[in-house]
Design a protein around this motif. Structure first.
Motif: not given
Length: 307
Positions: A125-136, A138-150
């Motif tokens: 499996a390929r993994i992509k890890i991104v960092t940033g402000e929480n609001a950003v 969560l918005e990416q998670l909401r629209v499906g650009d992320l699968d999980l926020v830790v």
């Protein structure tokens, strides 16, 4: 209670007949005979104790009991297909990447160890890890650009449509370089904060309200020299080269403190404690690789909390 007489073929046949509104068309698509379809539907109705279809002129229509069952039968088939697909993708390495949003509090402390354990699972499996402000994130998670926020639990108004799994709690600390003058201030250390530049979490960050409440509760309404940042790389470099004070989640600098490169100022910040965990969309079903990665994150978090 689920009746073990219900099989995959019952659900598949029922959903197809409901979709086609025809036993004949469903039989053709399922590559079975019409009598076989009729028999399967009758078996399902015997288990449920109600009719799921009824005659409508020369055709059929679904009953209200059938409508009630259809939503769940369709969801069950979808979940099974996703399960099969996730295993197939994992075996053949053709799955889209697992996209993880990691807040700074876990990027340097939890995720490296979790990824080490995940790689031992030998999952293609390929993994992509991104960092940033929480609001950003969560918005990416909401629209499906992320699968999980830790990371830390967001404010209630930001959590609509999300599910949060608590792993452990951590607090904010005030840290400085080894040898910083404030380490020798003694009991008056807190009052000396305004003498030095302070790295503050940005206003959009989760921990900012915790920090502001803590400062106000301790009689500090403002600090003369503030630099707002969520960059742990900048914060780490700047604090180690200057007399600046870094207000940051403990997890971000845990390794630096363990190595003796940074020191936490000696005052109690336990009131800034907050939950850290996994945030996913409420309607999402994790793929097999994502489920495995979440398991390794839980394991590392468990060990961290116990340490």
């Amino acid at each position: 209670m689920i009746d073990n007489r219900i099989k995959f073929r019952h659900l598949q046949t029922f959903v197809e007949v409901a979709r086609q509104k025809s036993v004949m068309k469903a039989a053709g698509l399922l590559h079975v005979s019409q009598p076989a379809v009729t028999k399967t539907i009758r078996e399902l109705e015997d288990v449920l104790g109600v009719a799921v279809f009824e005659r409508d002129g020369r055709g059929i229509r679904i009953t209200r009991y059938g409508e009630a069952f259809l939503k769940h039968a369709g969801a069950a088939l979808t979940a099974l297909r996703q399960g099969f697909d996730s295993v197939s993708h994992a075996l053949h390495a053709d799955a889209p990447p697992i996209r993880i949003g990691a807040l700074p509090t876990v990027s340097t402390h939890i995720m490296p160890q979790a990824m080490t354990l995940f790689l031992k699972e030998d999952v293609s499996a390929r993994i992509k890890i991104v960092t940033g402000e929480n609001a950003v994130l969560l918005e990416q998670l909401r629209v499906g650009d992320l699968d999980l926020v830790v990371g830390r639990l967001a404010a209630p108004e930001q959590m609509a449509g999300f599910s949060f799994e608590h792993l452990y709690s951590e607090q904010v600390i005030f840290c400085v370089r080894d040898g910083h003058p404030m380490l020798d201030e003694g009991p008056g250390v807190f009052a000396a904060l305004d003498r030095y530049p302070v790295l503050m979490p940005t206003r959009a960050s989760i921990i900012r309200p915790f920090v502001e409440r803590f400062l106000i509760a301790n009689g500090i309404s403002g600090l003369p020299t503030q630099i707002e940042t969520v960059s742990d790389s900048f914060g780490r470099a700047f604090v180690r080269q200057t007399d600046a004070i870094w207000i940051i989640s403990a997890g971000v600098v845990a390794t630096d403190i363990a190595d003796g490169k940074l020191k936490a100022l000696p005052f109690d910040t336990s009131e800034t404690r907050g939950p850290v965990g996994l945030t996913v969309r409420s309607d999402s079903i994790p793929s097999m690789p994502l489920a495995l990665l979440m398991r390794t994150i839980r394991e590392v978090a468990r060990n961290t909390a116990a340490a």
